[in-house]
Design a protein around this motif. Structure first.
Motif, PDB file in Angstrom:
ATOM      1  N   TYR A   1       0.815  -1.215   0.000  1.00  0.00           N
ATOM      2  CA  TYR A   1       0.000   0.000   0.000  1.00  0.00           C
ATOM      3  C   TYR A   1       0.850   1.267   0.000  1.00  0.00           C
ATOM      4  N   SER A   2       0.316   2.305  -0.607  1.00  0.00           N
ATOM      5  CA  SER A   2       0.979   3.606  -0.649  1.00  0.00           C
ATOM      6  C   SER A   2       0.679   4.387   0.630  1.00  0.00           C
ATOM      7  N   PHE A   3       1.357   5.498   0.781  1.00  0.00           N
ATOM      8  CA  PHE A   3       1.118   6.376   1.935  1.00  0.00           C
ATOM      9  C   PHE A   3      -0.356   6.786   1.998  1.00  0.00           C
ATOM     10  N   LYS A   4      -0.895   7.176   0.855  1.00  0.00           N
ATOM     11  CA  LYS A   4      -2.291   7.624   0.780  1.00  0.00           C
ATOM     12  C   LYS A   4      -3.245   6.501   1.177  1.00  0.00           C
ATOM     13  N   GLU A   5      -3.006   5.298   0.655  1.00  0.00           N
ATOM     14  CA  GLU A   5      -3.885   4.154   0.950  1.00  0.00           C
ATOM     15  C   GLU A   5      -3.834   3.775   2.436  1.00  0.00           C
TER      16      GLU A   5
ATOM     17  N   PHE B   1       2.550  14.456  10.240  1.00  0.00           N
ATOM     18  CA  PHE B   1       1.250  13.765  10.251  1.00  0.00           C
ATOM     19  C   PHE B   1       1.300  12.510  11.122  1.00  0.00           C
ATOM     20  N   VAL B   2       2.325  11.684  10.925  1.00  0.00           N
ATOM     21  CA  VAL B   2       2.365  10.402  11.616  1.00  0.00           C
ATOM     22  C   VAL B   2       2.681  10.560  13.104  1.00  0.00           C
ATOM     23  N   TYR B   3       3.586  11.461  13.463  1.00  0.00           N
ATOM     24  CA  TYR B   3       3.906  11.670  14.880  1.00  0.00           C
ATOM     25  C   TYR B   3       2.692  12.218  15.638  1.00  0.00           C
ATOM     26  N   ARG B   4       1.992  13.156  15.001  1.00  0.00           N
ATOM     27  CA  ARG B   4       0.807  13.757  15.627  1.00  0.00           C
ATOM     28  C   ARG B   4      -0.275  12.703  15.870  1.00  0.00           C
ATOM     29  N   ASN B   5      -0.496  11.857  14.875  1.00  0.00           N
ATOM     30  CA  ASN B   5      -1.548  10.842  15.003  1.00  0.00           C
ATOM     31  C   ASN B   5      -1.121   9.655  15.863  1.00  0.00           C
ATOM     32  N   LEU B   6       0.176   9.375  15.887  1.00  0.00           N
ATOM     33  CA  LEU B   6       0.674   8.363  16.824  1.00  0.00           C
ATOM     34  C   LEU B   6       0.440   8.807  18.266  1.00  0.00           C
ATOM     35  N   ALA B   7       0.627  10.105  18.502  1.00  0.00           N
ATOM     36  CA  ALA B   7       0.385  10.660  19.840  1.00  0.00           C
ATOM     37  C   ALA B   7      -1.078  10.450  20.245  1.00  0.00           C
TER      38      ALA B   7
ATOM     39  N   GLN C   1      -7.563   6.168   8.884  1.00  0.00           N
ATOM     40  CA  GLN C   1      -8.703   7.039   9.202  1.00  0.00           C
ATOM     41  C   GLN C   1      -9.973   6.243   9.477  1.00  0.00           C
ATOM     42  N   LYS C   2     -10.126   5.109   8.800  1.00  0.00           N
ATOM     43  CA  LYS C   2     -11.339   4.293   8.963  1.00  0.00           C
ATOM     44  C   LYS C   2     -11.394   3.588  10.320  1.00  0.00           C
ATOM     45  N   VAL C   3     -10.226   3.258  10.885  1.00  0.00           N
ATOM     46  CA  VAL C   3     -10.206   2.446  12.116  1.00  0.00           C
ATOM     47  C   VAL C   3      -9.657   3.196  13.339  1.00  0.00           C
ATOM     48  N   ARG C   4      -9.279   4.471  13.171  1.00  0.00           N
ATOM     49  CA  ARG C   4      -8.524   5.174  14.217  1.00  0.00           C
ATOM     50  C   ARG C   4      -9.232   5.221  15.570  1.00  0.00           C
ATOM     51  N   LEU C   5     -10.563   5.230  15.571  1.00  0.00           N
ATOM     52  CA  LEU C   5     -11.300   5.264  16.834  1.00  0.00           C
ATOM     53  C   LEU C   5     -11.839   3.895  17.241  1.00  0.00           C
ATOM     54  N   GLN C   6     -12.145   3.067  16.248  1.00  0.00           N
ATOM     55  CA  GLN C   6     -12.749   1.761  16.523  1.00  0.00           C
ATOM     56  C   GLN C   6     -11.733   0.699  16.940  1.00  0.00           C
ATOM     57  N   ASN C   7     -10.543   0.732  16.332  1.00  0.00           N
ATOM     58  CA  ASN C   7      -9.538  -0.297  16.610  1.00  0.00           C
ATOM     59  C   ASN C   7      -8.156   0.352  16.678  1.00  0.00           C
ATOM     60  N   THR C   8      -7.783   0.789  17.877  1.00  0.00           N
ATOM     61  CA  THR C   8      -6.550   1.560  18.047  1.00  0.00           C
ATOM     62  C   THR C   8      -5.291   0.740  17.767  1.00  0.00           C
ATOM     63  N   LYS C   9      -5.352  -0.577  18.028  1.00  0.00           N
ATOM     64  CA  LYS C   9      -4.166  -1.417  17.794  1.00  0.00           C
ATOM     65  C   LYS C   9      -3.876  -1.548  16.303  1.00  0.00           C
ATOM     66  N   VAL C  10      -4.923  -1.732  15.510  1.00  0.00           N
ATOM     67  CA  VAL C  10      -4.748  -1.798  14.055  1.00  0.00           C
ATOM     68  C   VAL C  10      -4.341  -0.428  13.526  1.00  0.00           C
ATOM     69  N   ALA C  11      -4.921   0.623  14.093  1.00  0.00           N
ATOM     70  CA  ALA C  11      -4.560   1.994  13.699  1.00  0.00           C
ATOM     71  C   ALA C  11      -3.069   2.233  13.922  1.00  0.00           C
ATOM     72  N   LYS C  12      -2.570   1.760  15.051  1.00  0.00           N
ATOM     73  CA  LYS C  12      -1.149   1.927  15.369  1.00  0.00           C
ATOM     74  C   LYS C  12      -0.275   1.153  14.382  1.00  0.00           C
ATOM     75  N   LEU C  13      -0.748  -0.018  13.952  1.00  0.00           N
ATOM     76  CA  LEU C  13      -0.020  -0.827  12.971  1.00  0.00           C
ATOM     77  C   LEU C  13       0.128  -0.062  11.654  1.00  0.00           C
ATOM     78  N   TYR C  14      -0.963   0.574  11.203  1.00  0.00           N
ATOM     79  CA  TYR C  14      -0.922   1.381   9.981  1.00  0.00           C
ATOM     80  C   TYR C  14       0.038   2.566  10.143  1.00  0.00           C
ATOM     81  N   LEU C  15      -0.047   3.230  11.291  1.00  0.00           N
ATOM     82  CA  LEU C  15       0.801   4.401  11.525  1.00  0.00           C
ATOM     83  C   LEU C  15       2.283   4.032  11.578  1.00  0.00           C
ATOM     84  N   THR C  16       2.571   2.852  12.138  1.00  0.00           N
ATOM     85  CA  THR C  16       3.965   2.381  12.199  1.00  0.00           C
ATOM     86  C   THR C  16       4.529   2.208  10.782  1.00  0.00           C
ATOM     87  N   LYS C  17       3.693   1.674   9.892  1.00  0.00           N
ATOM     88  CA  LYS C  17       4.110   1.496   8.493  1.00  0.00           C
ATOM     89  C   LYS C  17       4.238   2.853   7.785  1.00  0.00           C
ATOM     90  N   ILE C  18       3.311   3.754   8.087  1.00  0.00           N
ATOM     91  CA  ILE C  18       3.362   5.098   7.514  1.00  0.00           C
ATOM     92  C   ILE C  18       4.643   5.817   7.955  1.00  0.00           C
TER      93      ILE C  18
END
Length: 352
Positions: free
Chosen positions: A36-40, A78-84, A46-63
């Motif tokens: 996946y690209s950065f955009k993807e 973007f990534v540091y702010r959202n990781l926080a 964005q779809k899981v950031r509130l519903q599933n924080t562990k999966v969200a963190k996995l995406y952010l780690t890759k980003i």
């Protein structure tokens, strides 16, 4: 039950297999993100950031990997702010602060973007407030407010003034909190629909109603000579809030107002009615991660039972207040009240 050596070996083998499978499953999941690209990845986050924080963190780690590889400062911000924000939701306060500080450094030294810098300070204040560091939160909110005031960003200044009122209320300055909240409430009601959409968040009105109810109830608990009038004010804003949440089908906020009604009834010494409202909100909160509300419900249930002289139940719920606060690692001021109430209950038991 005693296990034979062969069954012990079998158990160890099964555990080993489970761990190996888990490791490869995690590795494959991580590797699968390479396509996946950065955009993807951002869209997935964005779809899981509130519903599933562990999966969200996995995406952010890759980003973050992509941002570092590309040496892209905007992506790093973007990534540091959202990781926080994600670490804060998970409950990793220290990591949340570390990441927002990294985002702040990128905004200040690399992007040289004052607005991004102010956004980080605002986010840091929010994290600090949610984790009980109220004085530090206030200091950061003040810095952010000064910036947004100069840019005439009403949406942000309204949000910050509301959060400052919450801090004042939490620290016992109910008069200061009520002054800010009433001004915000009146200004909002007198605004046009267009202004409301442009200058306020979608939750501003309902949050202000709840905060007013809470501030008046807290003031009533301290001002016995004006208690009835202050509780009437708390009930006034609570009723409007309940009607608003029912009208908009806002079930989460409705739970908050139901619990608040129980707290107000407790202050009015309508104990059985209070317990009924608190029990309704407690039953409905099971599916939501709201530790601060759970702490309040346990505390006020404990106080209700203390007033009924049902001391075993009082101790049970006051201890639950302590346990939930420890689990969430949050310094709720209400915990101090719980300890004080517990001490009184134990003293009364000694004198029986």
């Amino acid at each position: 039950m005693h296990l034979s050596s062969s069954s012990t070996l079998s158990s160890k083998f099964l555990l080993y297999c489970f761990l190996v499978c888990s490791f490869f499953s995690f590795s494959q999941e991580k590797d699968s993100l390479d396509q996946y690209s950065f955009k993807e990845l951002t869209e997935k986050y964005q779809k899981v950031r509130l519903q599933n924080t562990k999966v969200a963190k996995l995406y952010l780690t890759k980003i973050l990997e992509i941002a570092k590889t590309e040496k892209d400062d905007l992506k790093l911000f973007f990534v540091y702010r959202n990781l926080a924000k994600t670490e804060n939701l998970i409950g990793n306060t220290q990591k949340a602060i570390e990441n927002i500080d990294k985002a702040l450094k990128v905004a200040k030294t690399q992007l040289k973007d004052k607005e991004a810098e102010a956004d980080c300070i605002f986010t840091k204040a929010y994290i600090l407030y949610n984790n009980g560091a109220y004085e530090k939160a206030f200091s950061n909110y003040k810095k952010a407010y000064d910036y947004y005031k100069s840019t005439k960003n009403s949406n942000k200044t309204n949000s910050i003034s509301f959060n400052i009122a919450l801090i004042k209320n939490t620290l016992g300055n109910q008069d200061g909190a009520i002054k800010i909240l009433l001004k915000n409430y009146t200004t909002y009601l007198n605004s046009s629909e267009k202004t409301k959409q442009e200058e306020y968040t979608s939750t501003f009105y309902i949050s202000t109603l709840f905060a007013l109810g809470e501030a008046y109830a807290k003031k009533a608990a301290k001002k016995t000579n004006r208690k009835e009038a202050l509780l009437d004010s708390a009930s006034f804003y609570n009723k409007i809030g309940l009607l608003e949440t029912e009208k908009t089908n806002n079930s989460n906020s409705n739970i908050l107002f139901t619990a608040q009604r129980g707290i107000i009834l407790q202050e009015k010494d309508s104990i059985y009615k209070a317990l009924k409202e608190l029990d309704i909100s407690l039953k409905r909160i099971e599916n939501f991660q709201q530790p601060s509300l759970l702490t309040s419900i346990y505390y006020y249930k404990g106080i209700c039972y203390k007033k009924l002289n049902q001391l075993d139940d009082a101790i049970l719920y006051l201890k639950k207040t302590d346990s939930i606060t420890k689990k969430t690692k949050t310094n709720y001021i209400i915990l101090q009240n719980a300890y004080h109430a517990l001490a009184k209950v134990y003293l009364s038991l000694i004198h029986i």
